[in-house]
Scaffold this motif. Structure first.
Motif, PDB file in Angstrom:
ATOM      1  N   CYS A 168      49.284  39.736  34.958  1.00 53.12           N
ATOM      2  CA  CYS A 168      48.242  38.723  35.146  1.00 53.12           C
ATOM      3  C   CYS A 168      48.759  37.332  34.786  1.00 53.12           C
ATOM      4  O   CYS A 168      49.272  37.128  33.695  1.00 53.12           O
ATOM      5  CB  CYS A 168      47.025  39.046  34.286  1.00 53.12           C
ATOM      6  SG  CYS A 168      45.724  37.802  34.417  1.00 53.12           S
ATOM      7  N   PRO A 169      48.636  36.352  35.709  1.00 52.26           N
ATOM      8  CA  PRO A 169      49.053  34.989  35.376  1.00 52.26           C
ATOM      9  C   PRO A 169      48.274  34.414  34.190  1.00 52.26           C
ATOM     10  O   PRO A 169      48.743  33.493  33.534  1.00 52.26           O
ATOM     11  CB  PRO A 169      48.754  34.208  36.650  1.00 52.26           C
ATOM     12  CG  PRO A 169      48.759  35.231  37.735  1.00 52.26           C
ATOM     13  CD  PRO A 169      48.222  36.482  37.112  1.00 52.26           C
ATOM     14  N   ASN A 170      47.075  34.957  33.924  1.00 46.41           N
ATOM     15  CA  ASN A 170      46.287  34.504  32.774  1.00 46.41           C
ATOM     16  C   ASN A 170      46.480  35.405  31.558  1.00 46.41           C
ATOM     17  O   ASN A 170      45.815  35.201  30.544  1.00 46.41           O
ATOM     18  CB  ASN A 170      44.801  34.499  33.130  1.00 46.41           C
ATOM     19  CG  ASN A 170      44.468  33.556  34.263  1.00 46.41           C
ATOM     20  OD1 ASN A 170      44.971  32.445  34.309  1.00 46.41           O
ATOM     21  ND2 ASN A 170      43.643  34.008  35.179  1.00 46.41           N
ATOM     22  N   CYS A 213      39.809  36.350  33.149  1.00 52.11           N
ATOM     23  CA  CYS A 213      40.098  36.846  34.504  1.00 52.11           C
ATOM     24  C   CYS A 213      39.673  35.809  35.538  1.00 52.11           C
ATOM     25  O   CYS A 213      38.596  35.253  35.443  1.00 52.11           O
ATOM     26  CB  CYS A 213      39.350  38.153  34.739  1.00 52.11           C
ATOM     27  SG  CYS A 213      39.341  38.697  36.450  1.00 52.11           S
ATOM     28  N   THR A 214      40.548  35.539  36.533  1.00 49.87           N
ATOM     29  CA  THR A 214      40.135  34.668  37.632  1.00 49.87           C
ATOM     30  C   THR A 214      40.282  35.383  38.974  1.00 49.87           C
ATOM     31  O   THR A 214      40.528  34.750  40.001  1.00 49.87           O
ATOM     32  CB  THR A 214      40.913  33.334  37.627  1.00 49.87           C
ATOM     33  OG1 THR A 214      42.316  33.623  37.689  1.00 49.87           O
ATOM     34  CG2 THR A 214      40.648  32.517  36.382  1.00 49.87           C
ATOM     35  N   ASN A 215      40.147  36.701  38.964  1.00 53.92           N
ATOM     36  CA  ASN A 215      40.122  37.517  40.193  1.00 53.92           C
ATOM     37  C   ASN A 215      41.351  37.344  41.075  1.00 53.92           C
ATOM     38  O   ASN A 215      41.236  37.368  42.299  1.00 53.92           O
ATOM     39  CB  ASN A 215      38.868  37.191  41.017  1.00 53.92           C
ATOM     40  CG  ASN A 215      37.595  37.421  40.242  1.00 53.92           C
ATOM     41  OD1 ASN A 215      37.410  38.494  39.652  1.00 53.92           O
ATOM     42  ND2 ASN A 215      36.724  36.436  40.202  1.00 53.92           N
ATOM     43  N   ILE A 216      42.509  37.195  40.479  1.00 53.88           N
ATOM     44  CA  ILE A 216      43.719  36.989  41.276  1.00 53.88           C
ATOM     45  C   ILE A 216      44.167  38.300  41.911  1.00 53.88           C
ATOM     46  O   ILE A 216      44.595  38.335  43.058  1.00 53.88           O
ATOM     47  CB  ILE A 216      44.825  36.362  40.397  1.00 53.88           C
ATOM     48  CG1 ILE A 216      44.413  34.939  40.019  1.00 53.88           C
ATOM     49  CG2 ILE A 216      46.158  36.362  41.123  1.00 53.88           C
ATOM     50  CD1 ILE A 216      45.312  34.289  39.004  1.00 53.88           C
ATOM     51  N   GLY A 217      44.079  39.381  41.156  1.00 51.73           N
ATOM     52  CA  GLY A 217      44.365  40.693  41.744  1.00 51.73           C
ATOM     53  C   GLY A 217      45.780  41.213  41.537  1.00 51.73           C
ATOM     54  O   GLY A 217      46.146  42.259  42.063  1.00 51.73           O
ATOM     55  N   GLU A 218      46.610  40.477  40.785  1.00 50.18           N
ATOM     56  CA  GLU A 218      47.963  40.967  40.486  1.00 50.18           C
ATOM     57  C   GLU A 218      47.901  42.296  39.725  1.00 50.18           C
ATOM     58  O   GLU A 218      48.747  43.167  39.882  1.00 50.18           O
ATOM     59  CB  GLU A 218      48.729  39.946  39.629  1.00 50.18           C
ATOM     60  CG  GLU A 218      49.219  38.727  40.368  1.00 50.18           C
ATOM     61  CD  GLU A 218      50.397  39.020  41.281  1.00 50.18           C
ATOM     62  OE1 GLU A 218      51.144  39.976  41.015  1.00 50.18           O
ATOM     63  OE2 GLU A 218      50.550  38.304  42.270  1.00 50.18           O
TER      64      GLU A 218
END
Lengths: 249, 219
Positions: A168-170, A213-218
């Motif tokens: 996750c980028p976050n 979470c920003t729903n990136i999906g990684e």
């Protein structure tokens, strides 16, 4: 195969850490990634050097211990656990970079080993059901619709490896938390604590300093167990419902 | 979570505004009278229940509040992400498991948002207050549009901004729907398609008028 490995070496949590390059010769394509590390570690031990510390346990893809980032992807190029990744996924002469999970909530203990007890504390906060002890209930005492049972089981396959956080980028642990919320919220046994569970687990998640979470999906893209991304929407639904009724308190 | 929901709701308000704005822009093809009338009617909307320009001011307040809440939530999440993986704990090598285009969209949400805010300021100074008047100032909104977009660099900067907005919406609409709990395994593909479609329609819808002016279809 001959492989050049760049591995993160860090003596202890206090040490700064650095990338160290090793040459590994005569690697069989049929070796698992961990076996390749075993071979390197034997050589290092014989040479009187400190072997590379990495987590591993079952080596059959069901325990979730062996998480490392390989060439920038959690668990490497195949969507599976590192122990189930084989050297045939790489080419002769490749340079492979191996790093530990990177998140404040997963501090490095040594080399590639990180402390994932923040996940345990999220489970402790709400990832349980209350069941009376005593003799085991009849298998069909509580009927569960097949679709619900399947959904619960899909979410329950989460092995808590932490790849979702690593990718996750976050550095958010939302897929892990959502898997647990979905798993227990899909079956009748999980209903009494359902509203409180999502709030408590999320509060713990935030307290452990995972990112948002920003729903990136990684996360879902690297999950070795294929936990579906929509579990996060399920978590959001449960949370909005719980806040609307005020029943979480 | 409260942050994400605030982000989703304010984002939705802004998307609805963009759709209405796009409709207004496309009226440029109705000619000078239709376009200027529309602009004028916006000020009269709601009269006599509302004072002259009342509706417009209500809308401006709602939009400004939405932007502020949206930005506040974004900054809070940005800071949380920075704390969750602090400097010195970054990956040496990092590769996405998703498609490069989608990765680009998600990676540019934050800086893209800042670019959009800067563009909106310039855009208001240009076409609303006319403090910046490339190609000549005018009292007619239609003339402001035609004068401005006859110049290549005005069109270029506008195009870049609209593309940034398009990318922002591509991930943003999907993300808002997921945050509000709309995503289910059976619907994920549909939601992604919907957000791609809305983002594309808005991007193309906003790009048609300036290019039509540039190529002399509207003058």
């Amino acid at each position: 195969m001959n492989i050049t490995l760049r591995v993160w070496r860090q003596r202890s949590s206090g040490d700064e850490g650095r990338m160290v390059t090793y040459q590994v010769e005569d690697v069989s394509p049929d070796m698992s990634f961990l076996e390749m590390l075993d071979v390197l570690n034997e050589k290092l031990t014989l040479a009187g050097e400190e072997p590379i510390a990495f987590d591993h346990d079952c080596r059959e893809g069901i325990c979730g211990a062996c998480g490392v980032v390989i060439d920038g992807v959690a668990h490497g190029p195949e969507t599976t656990t590192t122990c189930q990744l084989h050297m045939r996924s790489f080419d002769d002469g490749d340079t492979i970079t191996v790093e530990p999970w990177r998140a404040k909530a997963f501090p490095v203990v040594k080399d590639l080993v990180v402390d994932r007890s923040s996940f345990d504390r999220i489970i402790q906060a709400g990832g349980y059901i209350s069941a009376p002890t005593g003799s085991a209930p009849d298998a069909h005492a509580t009927p569960v619709p097949k679709a619900d049972a399947d959904r619960a089981f899909d979410a329950a396959t989460c092995i808590g490896c932490g790849a979702c956080v690593a990718a996750c980028p976050n550095a958010s642990g939302m897929l892990f938390t959502a898997a647990k919320v979905t798993h227990l919220g899909s079956v009748p046994q999980g209903q009494p604590e359902r509203d409180a569970r999502v709030v408590q687990m999320l509060n713990q998640h935030d307290e452990e300093e995972f990112g948002g979470c920003t729903n990136i999906g990684e996360c879902a893209a690297v999950c070795p167990k294929g936990i579906p991304l929509d579990t996060i929407s399920q978590l959001n639904r449960d949370l909005l419902g719980s806040l609307a009724t005020g029943s979480a308190e | 979570m409260a942050l994400k929901s605030a982000m989703a709701v304010t984002g939705a308000i802004l998307v609805l505004f963009l759709i209405a704005h796009m409709y207004g822009n496309l009226l440029v093809f109705g000619g000078r009278e239709a376009f200027d009338d529309y602009s004028h009617h916006l000020r009269e909307l709601g009269e006599p229940m509302l004072p002259h320009g009342g509706f417009l001011w209500i809308m401006r307040v709602v939009l400004l509040a939405s932007v502020l809440v949206h930005a506040y939530a974004a900054v809070a999440l940005w800071r949380r992400a920075a704390r969750a993986r602090p400097a010195g704990q970054r990956y040496a090598v990092r590769r996405s498991a998703q498609s490069p285009a989608r990765r680009y969209a998600t990676q540019t949400m934050r800086w893209g948002g800042i670019i959009i805010v800067l563009f909106v300021v310039y855009h208001l100074l240009h076409l609303t207050t006319n403090h910046i008047a490339p190609g000549g100032a005018s009292n007619s909104p239609y003339e402001r549009v035609v004068n401005g977009f006859s110049i290549w660099w005005v069109v270029l900067s506008y195009t870049v901004a609209v593309l940034v907005i398009g990318y922002h919406l591509w991930h943003g609409i999907w993300s808002a729907l997921a945050t509000l709990g709309a995503n289910r395994a059976s619907r994920e593909r549909a939601l992604r398609t919907i957000s791609t479609a809305i983002a594309t329609i808005i991007t193309v819808g906003f790009l048609i008028p300036p290019f039509s002016v540039l190529f002399g279809l509207v003058s």
